[in-house]
Design an enzyme around this catalytic site. Structure first.
Site, PDB file in Angstrom:
ATOM      1  CE  LYS A 187     148.548 148.498  67.366  1.00 13.97           C
ATOM      2  NZ  LYS A 187     149.844 148.306  66.957  1.00 13.97           N
TER       3      LYS A 187
ATOM      4  CD1 TRP B  20     156.485 149.874  76.044  1.00 14.17           C
ATOM      5  CD2 TRP B  20     157.447 150.328  74.122  1.00 14.17           C
ATOM      6  NE1 TRP B  20     155.449 150.202  75.185  1.00 14.17           N
ATOM      7  CE2 TRP B  20     156.245 150.621  74.110  1.00 14.17           C
ATOM      8  CE3 TRP B  20     158.270 151.081  72.904  1.00 14.17           C
ATOM      9  CZ2 TRP B  20     155.534 151.466  73.067  1.00 14.17           C
ATOM     10  CZ3 TRP B  20     157.694 151.583  71.679  1.00 14.17           C
ATOM     11  CH2 TRP B  20     156.356 151.703  71.820  1.00 14.17           C
TER      12      TRP B  20
ATOM     13  CG  HIS C 247     151.899 150.963  75.751  1.00 14.20           C
ATOM     14  ND1 HIS C 247     151.626 151.861  75.030  1.00 14.20           N
ATOM     15  CD2 HIS C 247     152.342 149.956  75.070  1.00 14.20           C
ATOM     16  CE1 HIS C 247     151.984 151.682  73.844  1.00 14.20           C
ATOM     17  NE2 HIS C 247     152.206 150.244  73.688  1.00 14.20           N
TER      18      HIS C 247
ATOM     19  CB  SER D 115     144.765 149.740  65.839  1.00 18.44           C
ATOM     20  OG  SER D 115     146.048 149.557  65.491  1.00 18.44           O
TER      21      SER D 115
HETATM   22  P1  A3P Z   1     146.466 151.092  62.454  1.00 17.64           P
HETATM   23  O1  A3P Z   1     146.381 149.876  62.842  1.00 17.64           O
HETATM   24  O2  A3P Z   1     144.972 151.834  62.634  1.00 17.64           O
HETATM   25  O3  A3P Z   1     146.897 151.600  60.970  1.00 17.64           O
HETATM   26  P2  A3P Z   1     151.057 152.341  68.294  1.00 17.64           P
HETATM   27  O4  A3P Z   1     152.235 152.987  67.833  1.00 17.64           O
HETATM   28  O5  A3P Z   1     150.426 152.833  69.635  1.00 17.64           O
HETATM   29  O6  A3P Z   1     151.065 150.695  68.443  1.00 17.64           O
HETATM   30  O7  A3P Z   1     149.839 152.741  67.187  1.00 17.64           O
HETATM   31  C1  A3P Z   1     149.870 151.991  65.940  1.00 17.64           C
HETATM   32  C2  A3P Z   1     148.861 152.522  65.099  1.00 17.64           C
HETATM   33  O8  A3P Z   1     149.405 153.804  64.591  1.00 17.64           O
HETATM   34  C3  A3P Z   1     148.677 151.810  63.731  1.00 17.64           C
HETATM   35  O9  A3P Z   1     147.393 152.334  63.446  1.00 17.64           O
HETATM   36  C4  A3P Z   1     149.722 152.504  62.779  1.00 17.64           C
HETATM   37  O10 A3P Z   1     149.433 152.321  61.341  1.00 17.64           O
HETATM   38  C5  A3P Z   1     149.630 154.030  63.147  1.00 17.64           C
HETATM   39  N1  A3P Z   1     150.595 154.798  62.637  1.00 17.64           N
HETATM   40  C6  A3P Z   1     151.887 154.681  63.068  1.00 17.64           C
HETATM   41  N2  A3P Z   1     152.475 155.434  62.482  1.00 17.64           N
HETATM   42  C7  A3P Z   1     151.922 156.312  61.674  1.00 17.64           C
HETATM   43  C8  A3P Z   1     151.741 157.456  60.822  1.00 17.64           C
HETATM   44  N3  A3P Z   1     153.139 157.895  60.596  1.00 17.64           N
HETATM   45  N4  A3P Z   1     150.855 158.049  60.507  1.00 17.64           N
HETATM   46  C9  A3P Z   1     149.731 157.433  60.755  1.00 17.64           C
HETATM   47  N5  A3P Z   1     149.475 156.517  61.655  1.00 17.64           N
HETATM   48  C10 A3P Z   1     150.515 156.004  61.981  1.00 17.64           C
END
Ligand code: A3P
Length: 286
Positions: A45, A78, A100, A130
């Protein structure tokens, strides 16, 4: 965490769905990183998939056709999951890989490889929020409970991939290696174009001004949230309850202010200061 959803591998809680001790052990001890691999590493996240989209766009000079036609899991597998490992082993070089894993479980072959690592970090309070929302609809994860309960679980590392603090500190120890690049979600937000330029420099990739603009455009939250290859909408119901939430949730910095009480935030700060003492790095959220 319950045994139904999680098992512990060398002290790190991991989901039972999609993971096995065999593939984790293979990953750590036998998987060979290649010099032209680019590996995105992060605590869950933290903006991992955003970075994967950015890298895919950079690699194709800002042309979105690859990221809009090939699933994220095939573009950037992954490696610690059994299915991701299989994709990685059949991936023609140069490979884009994702993990991760905390440093101690990362492939040992890293120590004599020139592969490039991009470590993505994010304000841990936003990571927590998140994760809290994600856990409500991503089936392999345990129900998060109340925010009060989840704050405790997160601070105690009683969540998948263990403690955020240990993860960041473990990887930070590698910061003097030339083949590892640290960047935060907050930096991407604040200056995406400048961040893309820095990533290009690290990768040894040159993009002209128009190509940079295209990367910035197609990696934006607005466009990425509609990209079916990246927005998790293709993930089977068995893994994700699409009625309960969306992976591309808010994509902002500081959403924790809408979710944590003052007392929870102060408690978090207290633990943070204690755990991050002596790290010697100032983060954008400090
Ligand atoms: P939120 O849940 O705060 O919206 P991961 O990819 O490590 O799982 O992280 C997910 C987080 O990255 C989520 O945050 C998601 O909305 C955000 N995210 C994914 N793509 C994004 C983008 N293009 N711009 C900004 N945030 C992004």
């Amino acid at each position: 965490m319950t045994e139904r959803t999680c098992f512990t591998y060398k002290g790190i809680p991991l989901p039972t769905m999609g993971y096995s001790e065999e593939s984790l052990s293979y990953m750590e001890n036998e998987f060979q990183l290649l010099d032209d691999d680019v590996v995105t590493v992060s605590y869950p996240k933290s903006g991992t998939n955003w970075m994967l989209e950015i890298l895919g766009l950079i690699w194709h000079d800002g042309d979105p056709s690859w990221v809009q036609s090939v699933l994220m899991s095939d573009r950037s597998p992954w490696i610690e999951t059994a299915s991701g490992l299989n994709v990685a082993l059949n991936y023609p070089p140069p490979r884009f890989l994702t993990t991760h894993l905390p440093f101690q479980l990362f492939p040992k072959s890293f120590l004599h490889s020139k592969c490039k690592i991009i470590y993505v970090m994010r304000n841990p309070k936003d990571v927590l929020v998140s994760h809290y929302h994600f856990a409500k609809f991503f089936q392999p994860l345990e129900e998060p409970g109340t925010m009060e309960e989840f704050v405790e679980k997160f601070l105690n590392g009683n969540v998948i991939y263990g403690s955020w603090f240990d993860h960041v500190k473990g990887w930070m120890k590698m910061k003097n290696r030339p083949n590892i690049f640290f960047i935060s979600y907050e930096e991407l937000h604040q200056d995406l174009r400048g961040s893309v330029k820095r990533i290009c420099y690290f990768l040894g990739k040159e993009l002209d001004s128009h190509q940079l603009d295209e990367v910035v455009k197609y990696a934006s939250f607005q466009i990425m949230k509609d990209n079916k290859m990246s927005n998790f909408s293709q993930i089977p119901e068995e893994y994700m309850n699409h009625k309960k939430g969306k992976f591309m949730r808010k994509g902002i910095c500081g959403d924790w202010k809408n979710h944590l009480t003052v007392a929870q935030s102060e408690h978090f700060d207290h633990v943070y200061q204690e755990k991050m003492q002596g790290v010697g790095v100032t983060f954008p959220w400090d």
